[in-house]
Write a protein that holds these residues in place. Structure first.
Motif, PDB file in Angstrom:
ATOM      1  N   LEU A 132      11.017 -19.893  41.871  1.00  0.00           N
ATOM      2  CA  LEU A 132      11.253 -18.464  42.063  1.00  0.00           C
ATOM      3  C   LEU A 132      10.109 -17.649  41.475  1.00  0.00           C
ATOM      4  N   PHE A 133       9.645 -16.684  42.274  1.00  0.00           N
ATOM      5  CA  PHE A 133       8.474 -15.887  41.925  1.00  0.00           C
ATOM      6  C   PHE A 133       8.851 -14.406  41.849  1.00  0.00           C
ATOM      7  N   PRO A 134       7.976 -13.572  41.267  1.00  0.00           N
ATOM      8  CA  PRO A 134       8.292 -12.144  41.130  1.00  0.00           C
ATOM      9  C   PRO A 134       8.569 -11.505  42.491  1.00  0.00           C
ATOM     10  N   PRO A 135       9.529 -10.580  42.558  1.00  0.00           N
ATOM     11  CA  PRO A 135       9.869  -9.941  43.829  1.00  0.00           C
ATOM     12  C   PRO A 135       8.719  -9.170  44.463  1.00  0.00           C
ATOM     13  N   ASP A 136       7.747  -8.729  43.648  1.00  0.00           N
ATOM     14  CA  ASP A 136       6.638  -7.956  44.207  1.00  0.00           C
ATOM     15  C   ASP A 136       5.487  -8.840  44.677  1.00  0.00           C
ATOM     16  N   LEU A 137       5.641 -10.152  44.574  1.00  0.00           N
ATOM     17  CA  LEU A 137       4.596 -11.055  45.055  1.00  0.00           C
ATOM     18  C   LEU A 137       4.573 -11.038  46.588  1.00  0.00           C
ATOM     19  N   SER A 138       3.396 -11.031  47.177  1.00  0.00           N
ATOM     20  CA  SER A 138       3.310 -11.020  48.637  1.00  0.00           C
ATOM     21  C   SER A 138       3.838 -12.332  49.200  1.00  0.00           C
ATOM     22  N   ARG A 139       4.294 -12.300  50.437  1.00  0.00           N
ATOM     23  CA  ARG A 139       4.817 -13.512  51.057  1.00  0.00           C
ATOM     24  C   ARG A 139       3.714 -14.558  51.253  1.00  0.00           C
ATOM     25  N   ASP A 140       2.507 -14.109  51.514  1.00  0.00           N
ATOM     26  CA  ASP A 140       1.403 -15.059  51.641  1.00  0.00           C
ATOM     27  C   ASP A 140       1.172 -15.789  50.322  1.00  0.00           C
ATOM     28  N   ARG A 141       1.202 -15.046  49.219  1.00  0.00           N
ATOM     29  CA  ARG A 141       1.000 -15.676  47.905  1.00  0.00           C
ATOM     30  C   ARG A 141       2.200 -16.548  47.541  1.00  0.00           C
ATOM     31  N   LEU A 142       3.386 -16.116  47.891  1.00  0.00           N
ATOM     32  CA  LEU A 142       4.578 -16.932  47.656  1.00  0.00           C
ATOM     33  C   LEU A 142       4.433 -18.287  48.344  1.00  0.00           C
ATOM     34  N   ASP A 196      13.545 -31.416  48.365  1.00  0.00           N
ATOM     35  CA  ASP A 196      13.056 -30.237  49.076  1.00  0.00           C
ATOM     36  C   ASP A 196      12.624 -29.215  48.033  1.00  0.00           C
ATOM     37  N   ALA A 197      11.351 -28.847  48.047  1.00  0.00           N
ATOM     38  CA  ALA A 197      10.809 -27.866  47.116  1.00  0.00           C
ATOM     39  C   ALA A 197      10.649 -26.551  47.863  1.00  0.00           C
ATOM     40  N   VAL A 198      11.462 -25.567  47.482  1.00  0.00           N
ATOM     41  CA  VAL A 198      11.595 -24.337  48.271  1.00  0.00           C
ATOM     42  C   VAL A 198      11.194 -23.135  47.421  1.00  0.00           C
ATOM     43  N   PRO A 199      10.230 -22.326  47.877  1.00  0.00           N
ATOM     44  CA  PRO A 199       9.891 -21.109  47.140  1.00  0.00           C
ATOM     45  C   PRO A 199      10.840 -19.961  47.491  1.00  0.00           C
ATOM     46  N   GLY A 200      11.035 -19.070  46.542  1.00  0.00           N
ATOM     47  CA  GLY A 200      11.865 -17.885  46.766  1.00  0.00           C
ATOM     48  C   GLY A 200      11.516 -16.832  45.736  1.00  0.00           C
ATOM     49  N   PRO A 218       2.137 -17.465  38.899  1.00  0.00           N
ATOM     50  CA  PRO A 218       3.033 -16.387  38.453  1.00  0.00           C
ATOM     51  C   PRO A 218       4.517 -16.740  38.559  1.00  0.00           C
ATOM     52  N   ILE A 219       4.888 -18.025  38.624  1.00  0.00           N
ATOM     53  CA  ILE A 219       6.279 -18.424  38.779  1.00  0.00           C
ATOM     54  C   ILE A 219       7.125 -17.859  37.634  1.00  0.00           C
ATOM     55  N   VAL A 220       8.334 -17.419  37.966  1.00  0.00           N
ATOM     56  CA  VAL A 220       9.268 -16.910  36.965  1.00  0.00           C
ATOM     57  C   VAL A 220      10.115 -18.038  36.395  1.00  0.00           C
ATOM     58  N   ARG A 221      10.640 -18.889  37.283  1.00  0.00           N
ATOM     59  CA  ARG A 221      11.453 -20.015  36.829  1.00  0.00           C
ATOM     60  C   ARG A 221      11.571 -21.038  37.943  1.00  0.00           C
ATOM     61  N   ALA A 222      11.882 -22.253  37.553  1.00  0.00           N
ATOM     62  CA  ALA A 222      12.205 -23.312  38.513  1.00  0.00           C
ATOM     63  C   ALA A 222      13.566 -23.873  38.129  1.00  0.00           C
ATOM     64  N   LEU A 223      14.334 -24.279  39.124  1.00  0.00           N
ATOM     65  CA  LEU A 223      15.631 -24.891  38.847  1.00  0.00           C
ATOM     66  C   LEU A 223      16.022 -25.813  39.979  1.00  0.00           C
ATOM     67  N   VAL A 224      16.822 -26.805  39.657  1.00  0.00           N
ATOM     68  CA  VAL A 224      17.476 -27.626  40.669  1.00  0.00           C
ATOM     69  C   VAL A 224      18.873 -27.073  40.838  1.00  0.00           C
TER      70      VAL A 224
END
Length: 470
Positions: free
Chosen positions: A83-93, A128-132, A56-62
């Motif tokens: 970057l993922f949807p704001p309503d995604l759970s932290r576990d799923r993120l 560094d690959a960082v989810p948010g 469900p990723i929204v976008r990726a960027l460097v």
């Protein structure tokens, strides 16, 4: 120290020095082109991996210095944000972020901040690959990295080649002073803060000309526009242009900003290339520390605590809290505390405490009530008992109050530290369940370790960074 050059001569010399330094620290055009291609390829590969697993990723960027070219030639980490949807759970993120990172990076290694991220390699670069979360309002982040796309957009639209080159000079200058980096261990200037300051003042020297006359705390936010809830010991106040409720300089310590204020005037008067050449600060050996102690006629107590399983940014605030707690309690226990320092290594935390004397007096004065109060009888009964450890008294002091002098149970610094351990608040993760796991030694009897050497250097090797031996 020699007198500084006349203003015109100093400016000409600074031009020469900074041109020479820029040739050394600026990445080459070929390298910048290679980084640009890697940025595009990283985002493309994340997109492929996301489609393959219906992520469900929204976008990726460097983003960060790799995206804006503000990195130093010998210091580049590529920051990839997913970057993922704001309503995604932290576990799923966490699950999706780690899965996509592993699909893209080679030799991935899980690291931890507020939530896990991956560090690995991609086409020869460390990434560094960082989810948010893909938020729409940067004043309402759900995780610390959520403002990053807004920072990227803000700076990209305002920086040009001249500003980028000046940002690199500023980073190298601050790096030489040991104050570049916003992590808790350093308490210095973040890369984002450096870029905002160079934008504000136009160049490294523009920043330094302003900084040489600053007084702590420094307020760069417009009047009435300061972020709310500022701590009492704030050093620099600069509102985040994408979130006015946030102070960009919250990680910066007063000591580090004061160092820059002093260095600014020194560099502007005497510009040389050494201001851009970091000095290696090696640990201090115990032998050297003992030699210095002999000259100082003082004493050092070493406290060794088990290191909890924490990342540095979580650990170091607790380490500094523990250091303050030990020092303050020794001061209250009638030791003259001359200084303290701390450091950490993989297995332990080390705190060193310098006191003027290794032993305190055997005499402990005890204040009593003034005559006429009901509790006088209790005081006299307690201290006239046959087993009371009284050295002198009870007696009436010149101010009219009762007093007694008793014999202290512990006199040397190490015994006092052991006795106060059970009542000290060292930080929620540093306070051991079993105080017996904490070791307390005089310096001469303390086991050698890298953390001990670092703490001793911090305690007994204090000097202005540009005066430190090479």
């Amino acid at each position: 120290m020699t007198d500084g050059a006349r203003p015109g001569e100093a400016a000409a010399e600074a031009d020469r020095v900074e041109s020479e330094v820029a040739r050394r620290i600026d990445p080459t055009p070929d390298f910048l082109e290679r980084v640009a291609k890697v940025r595009v390829e990283l985002v493309r590969r994340v997109g492929e991996a996301a489609r393959a697993r219906s992520s469900p990723i929204v976008r990726a960027l460097v983003a960060g210095s790799a995206a804006r070219g503000t990195f130093l030639s010998d210091r580049l980490d590529v920051d990839l944000f997913m970057l993922f949807p704001p309503d995604l759970s932290r576990d799923r993120l966490r699950e999706e972020g780690l899965a996509l990172g592993r699909a893209v990076l080679s030799n991935p290694e899980t690291r931890y901040a507020e939530h896990p991220y991956l560090r690995g390699e991609f086409e020869g670069f460390r990434v560094d690959a960082v989810p948010g979360f893909a938020i729409s309002d940067p004043s309402k982040p759900l995780s610390p990295v959520d403002r990053t796309p807004f920072h990227q957009e803000y700076l990209t639209h305002r920086e040009n080649d001249t500003i980028v080159a000046q940002v690199r000079l500023a980073k190298q200058f601050l790096r030489t002073l040991g104050v570049y980096g916003s992590e808790a261990r350093t308490e210095g200037f973040s890369g984002y803060l450096v870029e905002l300051l160079v934008l504000e003042f136009g160049s490294l020297r523009g920043l330094l000309r302003a900084a040489r006359s600053w007084r702590l705390p420094v307020r760069l936010a417009p009047p009435g526009k300061e972020p709310p809830r500022l701590p009492a010991d704030v050093a620099l106040i600069l509102a985040d242009p994408v979130d006015p409720h946030r102070n960009v300089a919250s990680a910066l310590s007063r000591r580090n900003l004061a160092t820059v204020i002093l260095a600014a005037g020194e560099y502007l008067e005497r510009p040389t290339s050494t201001w851009f050449e970091p000095r290696a600060r090696s640990p201090m050996s115990r032998a050297e520390a003992l030699e210095r102690l002999a000259k100082r006629a003082s004493h050092i107590t070493v406290v060794r605590l088990p290191r909890p399983d924490l990342v540095d940014d979580t650990l170091y605030p607790q380490v500094r809290k523990a250091e303050r707690a030990f020092a303050e309690e020794l001061q209250r226990s009638d030791f003259e505390v001359l200084g303290s320092a701390s450091a950490a290594e993989p297995e332990r935390v080390v705190v060193v405490l310098e006191v003027a004397h290794s032993h305190r007096s055997a005499v402990r004065p005890q204040d009593g009530p003034p005559p006429g109060l009901d509790r006088v009888g209790h005081f006299l009964g307690k201290w006239t008992a046959s087993d009371a450890p009284v050295l002198q008294g009870p007696y009436v002091r010149p101010d009219g109050n009762l007093a007694v002098e008793t014999l202290r149970a512990e006199r040397d610094a190490e015994a006092v530290v052991r006795s106060i351990l059970p009542r000290l608040a060292l930080g929620k993760d540093l306070t051991p369940d079993d105080p017996g796991r904490v070791e307390v030694h005089p310096l001469a009897g303390a086991p050698d370790s890298p953390a001990l050497g670092d703490a001793l250097r911090e305690l007994l090797g204090k000097t202005l960074p540009w005066l430190a031996p090479r």
